[in-house]
Design a protein around this motif. Structure first.
Motif, PDB file in Angstrom:
ATOM      1  N   LEU A 125       0.831  -1.216   0.000  1.00 27.16           N
ATOM      2  CA  LEU A 125       0.000   0.000   0.000  1.00 27.16           C
ATOM      3  C   LEU A 125       0.860   1.258   0.000  1.00 27.16           C
ATOM      4  O   LEU A 125       0.525   2.241  -0.668  1.00 27.16           O
ATOM      5  N   THR A 126       1.970   1.220   0.728  1.00 24.39           N
ATOM      6  CA  THR A 126       2.870   2.376   0.756  1.00 24.39           C
ATOM      7  C   THR A 126       3.438   2.638  -0.629  1.00 24.39           C
ATOM      8  O   THR A 126       3.480   3.784  -1.096  1.00 24.39           O
ATOM      9  N   LYS A 127       3.859   1.577  -1.311  1.00 24.99           N
ATOM     10  CA  LYS A 127       4.413   1.716  -2.662  1.00 24.99           C
ATOM     11  C   LYS A 127       3.342   2.233  -3.629  1.00 24.99           C
ATOM     12  O   LYS A 127       3.597   3.155  -4.408  1.00 24.99           O
ATOM     13  N   LEU A 128       2.152   1.657  -3.570  1.00 26.60           N
ATOM     14  CA  LEU A 128       1.068   2.110  -4.453  1.00 26.60           C
ATOM     15  C   LEU A 128       0.743   3.572  -4.205  1.00 26.60           C
ATOM     16  O   LEU A 128       0.556   4.346  -5.148  1.00 26.60           O
ATOM     17  N   SER A 129       0.673   3.953  -2.956  1.00 22.28           N
ATOM     18  CA  SER A 129       0.342   5.336  -2.613  1.00 22.28           C
ATOM     19  C   SER A 129       1.379   6.315  -3.146  1.00 22.28           C
ATOM     20  O   SER A 129       1.039   7.329  -3.765  1.00 22.28           O
ATOM     21  N   SER A 130       2.658   6.006  -2.931  1.00 18.88           N
ATOM     22  CA  SER A 130       3.707   6.937  -3.375  1.00 18.88           C
ATOM     23  C   SER A 130       3.801   7.002  -4.902  1.00 18.88           C
ATOM     24  O   SER A 130       3.998   8.072  -5.473  1.00 18.88           O
ATOM     25  N   GLU A 131       3.622   5.869  -5.573  1.00 18.76           N
ATOM     26  CA  GLU A 131       3.696   5.891  -7.034  1.00 18.76           C
ATOM     27  C   GLU A 131       2.460   6.546  -7.646  1.00 18.76           C
ATOM     28  O   GLU A 131       2.564   7.246  -8.655  1.00 18.76           O
ATOM     29  N   LEU A 132       1.307   6.350  -7.040  1.00 18.99           N
ATOM     30  CA  LEU A 132       0.108   7.048  -7.519  1.00 18.99           C
ATOM     31  C   LEU A 132       0.278   8.555  -7.374  1.00 18.99           C
ATOM     32  O   LEU A 132      -0.168   9.320  -8.221  1.00 18.99           O
ATOM     33  N   PHE A 133       0.930   8.978  -6.278  1.00 18.73           N
ATOM     34  CA  PHE A 133       1.213  10.398  -6.081  1.00 18.73           C
ATOM     35  C   PHE A 133       2.042  10.945  -7.244  1.00 18.73           C
ATOM     36  O   PHE A 133       1.746  12.021  -7.778  1.00 18.73           O
ATOM     37  N   ILE A 134       3.056  10.193  -7.654  1.00 23.18           N
ATOM     38  CA  ILE A 134       3.909  10.640  -8.761  1.00 23.18           C
ATOM     39  C   ILE A 134       3.105  10.702 -10.062  1.00 23.18           C
ATOM     40  O   ILE A 134       3.194  11.676 -10.816  1.00 23.18           O
ATOM     41  N   LYS A 172      -8.611   6.885  -1.396  1.00 28.08           N
ATOM     42  CA  LYS A 172      -9.113   5.583  -0.928  1.00 28.08           C
ATOM     43  C   LYS A 172      -7.966   4.756  -0.330  1.00 28.08           C
ATOM     44  O   LYS A 172      -8.119   4.142   0.722  1.00 28.08           O
ATOM     45  N   ILE A 173      -6.826   4.729  -0.998  1.00 28.88           N
ATOM     46  CA  ILE A 173      -5.670   3.986  -0.482  1.00 28.88           C
ATOM     47  C   ILE A 173      -5.170   4.614   0.806  1.00 28.88           C
ATOM     48  O   ILE A 173      -4.856   3.914   1.776  1.00 28.88           O
ATOM     49  N   ASP A 174      -5.119   5.944   0.859  1.00 28.91           N
ATOM     50  CA  ASP A 174      -4.695   6.623   2.089  1.00 28.91           C
ATOM     51  C   ASP A 174      -5.655   6.323   3.237  1.00 28.91           C
ATOM     52  O   ASP A 174      -5.234   6.111   4.376  1.00 28.91           O
ATOM     53  N   SER A 175      -6.943   6.285   2.944  1.00 29.70           N
ATOM     54  CA  SER A 175      -7.947   5.961   3.957  1.00 29.70           C
ATOM     55  C   SER A 175      -7.756   4.525   4.460  1.00 29.70           C
ATOM     56  O   SER A 175      -7.832   4.261   5.663  1.00 29.70           O
ATOM     57  N   LEU A 176      -7.490   3.616   3.543  1.00 29.68           N
ATOM     58  CA  LEU A 176      -7.246   2.224   3.909  1.00 29.68           C
ATOM     59  C   LEU A 176      -5.990   2.113   4.774  1.00 29.68           C
ATOM     60  O   LEU A 176      -5.972   1.374   5.765  1.00 29.68           O
ATOM     61  N   MET A 177      -4.966   2.853   4.425  1.00 31.40           N
ATOM     62  CA  MET A 177      -3.732   2.833   5.205  1.00 31.40           C
ATOM     63  C   MET A 177      -3.988   3.354   6.621  1.00 31.40           C
ATOM     64  O   MET A 177      -3.475   2.797   7.591  1.00 31.40           O
ATOM     65  N   THR A 178      -4.779   4.386   6.739  1.00 31.55           N
ATOM     66  CA  THR A 178      -5.122   4.936   8.053  1.00 31.55           C
ATOM     67  C   THR A 178      -5.906   3.911   8.861  1.00 31.55           C
ATOM     68  O   THR A 178      -5.634   3.695  10.044  1.00 31.55           O
ATOM     69  N   ILE A 192      -1.252   1.907   9.021  1.00 26.74           N
ATOM     70  CA  ILE A 192      -0.008   1.866   8.249  1.00 26.74           C
ATOM     71  C   ILE A 192       0.459   3.308   8.071  1.00 26.74           C
ATOM     72  O   ILE A 192      -0.286   4.151   7.564  1.00 26.74           O
ATOM     73  N   ALA A 193       1.671   3.553   8.524  1.00 29.81           N
ATOM     74  CA  ALA A 193       2.218   4.904   8.413  1.00 29.81           C
ATOM     75  C   ALA A 193       2.409   5.259   6.950  1.00 29.81           C
ATOM     76  O   ALA A 193       2.966   4.476   6.172  1.00 29.81           O
ATOM     77  N   ARG A 194       1.935   6.416   6.593  1.00 31.69           N
ATOM     78  CA  ARG A 194       2.083   6.888   5.216  1.00 31.69           C
ATOM     79  C   ARG A 194       3.472   7.466   5.067  1.00 31.69           C
ATOM     80  O   ARG A 194       3.898   8.295   5.854  1.00 31.69           O
ATOM     81  N   ALA A 195       4.182   6.998   4.079  1.00 29.75           N
ATOM     82  CA  ALA A 195       5.512   7.544   3.800  1.00 29.75           C
ATOM     83  C   ALA A 195       5.347   8.983   3.343  1.00 29.75           C
ATOM     84  O   ALA A 195       4.312   9.359   2.788  1.00 29.75           O
ATOM     85  N   SER A 196       6.342   9.779   3.604  1.00 31.63           N
ATOM     86  CA  SER A 196       6.261  11.156   3.134  1.00 31.63           C
ATOM     87  C   SER A 196       6.186  11.143   1.607  1.00 31.63           C
ATOM     88  O   SER A 196       6.662  10.217   0.952  1.00 31.63           O
TER      89      SER A 196
END
Length: 153
Positions: A50-59, A94-100, A104-108
């Motif tokens: 989830l951390t990887k998906l979140s950071s790559e989606l951000f990019i 949605k992924i950030d909400s799931l991580m919360t 799961i700590a969200r990477a910067s």
């Protein structure tokens, strides 16, 4: 959500290629590189995945921000760019909400990618092809990874 975004992206990419044909492979150094293979996908862990998906989606979101702003150059598709951009935003949330929810700590956020400064039609077409191609591959991976993670929950 990822499956619908994959379908919409595939449809828009097909329209984009039909209206703005481009031969060859355009590289864009600021796009994430997919470094996982099918064998590793089955062993994906939820927090890291989830951390990887979140950071790559951000990019990718930042790349689509650029594409959305540059869409005036490719006027016929600016509405579709906005639609894809909005769906990316919803998936990120949605992924950030799931991580919360899963604690799961969200990477910067990763550093902002260096995007092309030129917005000529040719630059937008080249960059658009690279973004769509890589994003389509990423979404295919993300959809599979999310299904596997869902089964592990």
């Amino acid at each position: 959500m990822a499956k619908h975004l994959l379908s919409d992206t595939k449809h828009l990419y097909t329209n984009f290629k039909a209206k703005f044909p481009y031969e060859g492979d355009h590289k864009l150094e600021s796009l994430p590189v997919l470094t996982i293979n099918a064998m590793e996908l089955s062993s994906i862990q939820i927090p890291a995945g989830l951390t990887k998906l979140s950071s790559e989606l951000f990019i990718y979101q930042k790349h689509f921000d650029w594409l959305k702003k540059a869409a005036h150059v490719v006027r016929p598709l600016d509405h579709e760019f906005t639609s894809i951009h909005n769906r990316i935003d919803k998936l990120v949330k949605k992924i950030d909400s799931l991580m919360t929810r899963l604690n799961i700590a969200r990477a910067s956020d990763p550093p902002l990618p260096q995007l092309p400064s030129a917005t000529t039609q040719w630059a937008v077409v080249q960059t658009g092809h690279a973004i769509f191609h890589h994003f389509h591959l990423f979404l295919d991976y993300a959809t599979r990874a999310l299904v596997l993670m869902k089964n592990k929950l």
